[in-house]
Write a protein that holds these residues in place. Structure first.
Motif, PDB file in Angstrom:
ATOM      1  N   PRO A 255       0.931  -1.180  -0.007  1.00 54.02           N
ATOM      2  CA  PRO A 255      -0.029  -0.112  -0.114  1.00 54.02           C
ATOM      3  C   PRO A 255       0.967   1.195   0.084  1.00 54.02           C
ATOM      4  O   PRO A 255       2.010   1.258   0.547  1.00 54.02           O
ATOM      5  N   LEU A 256       0.130   2.318  -0.448  1.00 52.99           N
ATOM      6  CA  LEU A 256       0.691   3.679  -0.263  1.00 52.99           C
ATOM      7  C   LEU A 256       2.185   3.686  -1.051  1.00 52.99           C
ATOM      8  O   LEU A 256       2.986   4.461  -0.573  1.00 52.99           O
ATOM      9  N   LEU A 257       2.127   3.372  -2.331  1.00 53.88           N
ATOM     10  CA  LEU A 257       3.398   3.497  -3.109  1.00 53.88           C
ATOM     11  C   LEU A 257       2.905   4.040  -4.388  1.00 53.88           C
ATOM     12  O   LEU A 257       1.907   4.079  -4.862  1.00 53.88           O
ATOM     13  N   ASN A 258       3.789   5.336  -4.822  1.00 53.92           N
ATOM     14  CA  ASN A 258       3.570   5.796  -6.203  1.00 53.92           C
ATOM     15  C   ASN A 258       4.610   5.363  -7.444  1.00 53.92           C
ATOM     16  O   ASN A 258       4.703   5.724  -8.364  1.00 53.92           O
ATOM     17  N   TRP A 259       5.735   4.635  -6.907  1.00 52.16           N
ATOM     18  CA  TRP A 259       6.663   3.990  -7.791  1.00 52.16           C
ATOM     19  C   TRP A 259       7.437   3.087  -6.946  1.00 52.16           C
ATOM     20  O   TRP A 259       7.781   3.029  -5.843  1.00 52.16           O
ATOM     21  N   ALA A 260       7.797   2.122  -7.969  1.00 54.83           N
ATOM     22  CA  ALA A 260       8.238   0.777  -7.555  1.00 54.83           C
ATOM     23  C   ALA A 260       9.318   0.187  -8.460  1.00 54.83           C
ATOM     24  O   ALA A 260       8.791  -0.243  -9.479  1.00 54.83           O
ATOM     25  N   GLY A 261      10.432   0.383  -8.651  1.00 52.45           N
ATOM     26  CA  GLY A 261      11.535  -0.052  -9.585  1.00 52.45           C
ATOM     27  C   GLY A 261      12.878  -0.145  -9.396  1.00 52.45           C
ATOM     28  O   GLY A 261      13.276  -0.269  -8.470  1.00 52.45           O
ATOM     29  N   PHE A 262      13.371  -0.563 -10.588  1.00 58.52           N
ATOM     30  CA  PHE A 262      15.092  -0.901 -10.658  1.00 58.52           C
ATOM     31  C   PHE A 262      15.855   0.491 -11.313  1.00 58.52           C
ATOM     32  O   PHE A 262      15.143   0.869 -12.380  1.00 58.52           O
ATOM     33  N   TYR A 263      16.990   0.615 -10.728  1.00 50.40           N
ATOM     34  CA  TYR A 263      17.884   1.146 -11.617  1.00 50.40           C
ATOM     35  C   TYR A 263      18.973   0.155 -11.548  1.00 50.40           C
ATOM     36  O   TYR A 263      19.510  -0.358 -10.651  1.00 50.40           O
ATOM     37  N   PHE A 264      19.666   0.120 -12.594  1.00 50.53           N
ATOM     38  CA  PHE A 264      20.724  -0.785 -12.766  1.00 50.53           C
ATOM     39  C   PHE A 264      22.090  -0.407 -13.193  1.00 50.53           C
ATOM     40  O   PHE A 264      21.990   0.787 -13.997  1.00 50.53           O
ATOM     41  N   LEU A 265      23.141  -0.790 -12.620  1.00 52.46           N
ATOM     42  CA  LEU A 265      24.396  -0.232 -13.136  1.00 52.46           C
ATOM     43  C   LEU A 265      24.913  -0.764 -14.310  1.00 52.46           C
ATOM     44  O   LEU A 265      25.040  -1.565 -14.581  1.00 52.46           O
ATOM     45  N   ILE A 266      25.089   0.345 -15.097  1.00 51.37           N
ATOM     46  CA  ILE A 266      25.710  -0.027 -16.428  1.00 51.37           C
ATOM     47  C   ILE A 266      26.595   1.459 -16.937  1.00 51.37           C
ATOM     48  O   ILE A 266      26.357   2.411 -16.801  1.00 51.37           O
ATOM     49  N   ASP A 267      27.780   0.813 -17.262  1.00 51.20           N
ATOM     50  CA  ASP A 267      28.876   1.830 -17.607  1.00 51.20           C
ATOM     51  C   ASP A 267      29.020   2.761 -16.553  1.00 51.20           C
ATOM     52  O   ASP A 267      29.169   3.964 -16.652  1.00 51.20           O
ATOM     53  N   GLY A 268      28.960   2.535 -15.208  1.00 51.16           N
ATOM     54  CA  GLY A 268      29.574   3.425 -14.079  1.00 51.16           C
ATOM     55  C   GLY A 268      28.411   4.430 -13.480  1.00 51.16           C
ATOM     56  O   GLY A 268      28.433   5.323 -12.991  1.00 51.16           O
ATOM     57  N   GLU A 269      27.223   4.268 -14.063  1.00 51.22           N
ATOM     58  CA  GLU A 269      25.916   4.907 -13.627  1.00 51.22           C
ATOM     59  C   GLU A 269      24.930   4.064 -13.416  1.00 51.22           C
ATOM     60  O   GLU A 269      24.522   2.991 -14.104  1.00 51.22           O
ATOM     61  N   LEU A 270      23.808   4.671 -12.831  1.00 52.40           N
ATOM     62  CA  LEU A 270      22.329   4.002 -12.805  1.00 52.40           C
ATOM     63  C   LEU A 270      21.620   4.404 -13.979  1.00 52.40           C
ATOM     64  O   LEU A 270      21.260   5.501 -13.976  1.00 52.40           O
ATOM     65  N   VAL A 271      21.040   3.198 -14.681  1.00 49.61           N
ATOM     66  CA  VAL A 271      19.962   3.443 -15.805  1.00 49.61           C
ATOM     67  C   VAL A 271      18.613   2.795 -15.216  1.00 49.61           C
ATOM     68  O   VAL A 271      18.930   1.770 -14.774  1.00 49.61           O
ATOM     69  N   VAL A 272      17.802   3.694 -15.507  1.00 47.06           N
ATOM     70  CA  VAL A 272      16.348   3.151 -14.950  1.00 47.06           C
ATOM     71  C   VAL A 272      16.088   1.526 -15.756  1.00 47.06           C
ATOM     72  O   VAL A 272      16.256   1.462 -17.147  1.00 47.06           O
ATOM     73  N   GLY A 273      15.573   0.721 -14.866  1.00 43.93           N
ATOM     74  CA  GLY A 273      15.243  -0.526 -15.334  1.00 43.93           C
ATOM     75  C   GLY A 273      13.443  -0.598 -15.505  1.00 43.93           C
ATOM     76  O   GLY A 273      13.106   0.525 -15.344  1.00 43.93           O
ATOM     77  N   PRO A 274      13.026  -1.714 -15.148  1.00 44.71           N
ATOM     78  CA  PRO A 274      11.543  -1.858 -15.211  1.00 44.71           C
ATOM     79  C   PRO A 274      10.874  -1.385 -13.864  1.00 44.71           C
ATOM     80  O   PRO A 274      11.780  -1.489 -12.707  1.00 44.71           O
ATOM     81  N   PHE A 275      10.052  -0.817 -13.912  1.00 49.42           N
ATOM     82  CA  PHE A 275       9.298  -0.127 -12.951  1.00 49.42           C
ATOM     83  C   PHE A 275       7.812   0.052 -12.974  1.00 49.42           C
ATOM     84  O   PHE A 275       7.396  -0.319 -14.077  1.00 49.42           O
ATOM     85  N   GLN A 276       7.100   0.338 -11.962  1.00 49.01           N
ATOM     86  CA  GLN A 276       5.686   0.726 -12.097  1.00 49.01           C
ATOM     87  C   GLN A 276       5.400   2.077 -11.549  1.00 49.01           C
ATOM     88  O   GLN A 276       6.184   2.390 -10.274  1.00 49.01           O
ATOM     89  N   GLY A 277       4.748   2.873 -12.138  1.00 43.47           N
ATOM     90  CA  GLY A 277       4.618   4.150 -11.719  1.00 43.47           C
ATOM     91  C   GLY A 277       4.530   4.982 -12.861  1.00 43.47           C
ATOM     92  O   GLY A 277       4.849   4.731 -13.979  1.00 43.47           O
ATOM     93  N   LYS A 278       4.867   6.574 -12.658  1.00 44.80           N
ATOM     94  CA  LYS A 278       5.141   7.694 -13.414  1.00 44.80           C
ATOM     95  C   LYS A 278       6.437   7.213 -14.167  1.00 44.80           C
ATOM     96  O   LYS A 278       7.205   6.758 -13.690  1.00 44.80           O
ATOM     97  N   PRO A 279       6.536   7.895 -15.327  1.00 46.64           N
ATOM     98  CA  PRO A 279       7.880   7.877 -15.999  1.00 46.64           C
ATOM     99  C   PRO A 279       9.075   8.637 -14.986  1.00 46.64           C
ATOM    100  O   PRO A 279       8.547   9.568 -14.269  1.00 46.64           O
ATOM    101  N   ALA A 280      10.186   7.818 -15.215  1.00 46.00           N
ATOM    102  CA  ALA A 280      11.270   8.204 -14.209  1.00 46.00           C
ATOM    103  C   ALA A 280      12.557   8.966 -14.934  1.00 46.00           C
ATOM    104  O   ALA A 280      12.700   8.840 -15.985  1.00 46.00           O
ATOM    105  N   CYS A 281      13.275   9.202 -14.053  1.00 40.14           N
ATOM    106  CA  CYS A 281      14.616   9.966 -14.442  1.00 40.14           C
ATOM    107  C   CYS A 281      15.384   8.592 -14.958  1.00 40.14           C
ATOM    108  O   CYS A 281      15.258   7.592 -14.563  1.00 40.14           O
ATOM    109  N   VAL A 282      16.016   9.037 -16.274  1.00 38.88           N
ATOM    110  CA  VAL A 282      16.443   7.739 -16.690  1.00 38.88           C
ATOM    111  C   VAL A 282      17.799   7.331 -16.308  1.00 38.88           C
ATOM    112  O   VAL A 282      18.242   6.297 -16.223  1.00 38.88           O
ATOM    113  N   ARG A 283      18.860   8.280 -16.171  1.00 41.31           N
ATOM    114  CA  ARG A 283      20.129   8.072 -15.778  1.00 41.31           C
ATOM    115  C   ARG A 283      20.487   8.939 -14.211  1.00 41.31           C
ATOM    116  O   ARG A 283      19.845  10.190 -14.281  1.00 41.31           O
ATOM    117  N   ILE A 284      21.255   8.253 -13.266  1.00 42.19           N
ATOM    118  CA  ILE A 284      21.640   8.783 -12.034  1.00 42.19           C
ATOM    119  C   ILE A 284      22.978   8.400 -11.901  1.00 42.19           C
ATOM    120  O   ILE A 284      23.368   7.352 -11.806  1.00 42.19           O
TER     121      ILE A 284
END
Length: 166
Positions: free
Chosen positions: A49-78
């Motif tokens: 209950p009470l989530l607005n986003w649940a998902g993954f960021y995977f380490l790719i080439d030294g940065e976090l890249v958005v993976g599968p998720f549920q919720g609104k569109p997300a930041c692509v790279r962190i």
């Protein structure tokens, strides 16, 4: 079809034990990272209950890249070390943030988010695969029991893919 119905009035340890059983059943026999991340994020998003986003960021080439998720569109790279997700990746420690607005380097992908928990995904060999990120529109949504339960669930996910395609 998989039914992710769990009574939300259970005490948190019982809720997470049931969710862990469901996650193990859902991921059994599959080792593909993308497939398991997609199903795992859907399970969490619909069972908790009470989530607005649940998902993954995977380490790719030294940065976090958005993976599968549920919720609104997300930041692509962190960048590692930036925001809650980047901090969890850099420290390899769960970040439990009751008020995202008080987190000095918070990256706002969804303005509705008020609290967040990010769990690093670490292989048995100690390698960082990425992070599991959950956001809530409710302040202080996550506590220590959530941290323990979600860290156990993150281990279930990592075990399902460890050594597979990344």
């Amino acid at each position: 079809m998989f039914d992710a119905t769990i009574a939300t009035d259970l005490p948190k340890p019982a809720f997470y034990a049931e969710l862990e059983q469901q996650a193990r059943a859902l991921l059994a026999g599959e080792s593909n990272q993308v497939a398991n991340a997609a199903n795992f994020s859907a399970l969490l998003y619909h069972a908790m209950p009470l989530l607005n986003w649940a998902g993954f960021y995977f380490l790719i080439d030294g940065e976090l890249v958005v993976g599968p998720f549920q919720g609104k569109p997300a930041c692509v790279r962190i960048a590692i070390g930036r925001g809650v997700c980047g901090t969890a990746a850099a420290t390899k420690q769960t970040q439990l943030v009751p008020d995202v607005h008080a987190f000095a380097d918070h990256i706002a992908c969804d303005a509705a988010s008020q609290s967040e928990i990010v769990i690093p995904l670490i292989t048995r060999a100690g390698e960082l695969l990425g992070v599991l990120d959950l956001d809530s529109p409710v302040p202080a949504r996550f506590d220590e029991e959530d941290r323990k339960g979600l860290e156990a669930l993150a281990r279930v996910f990592v075990e399902s893919i460890d050594g597979s395609l990344r």
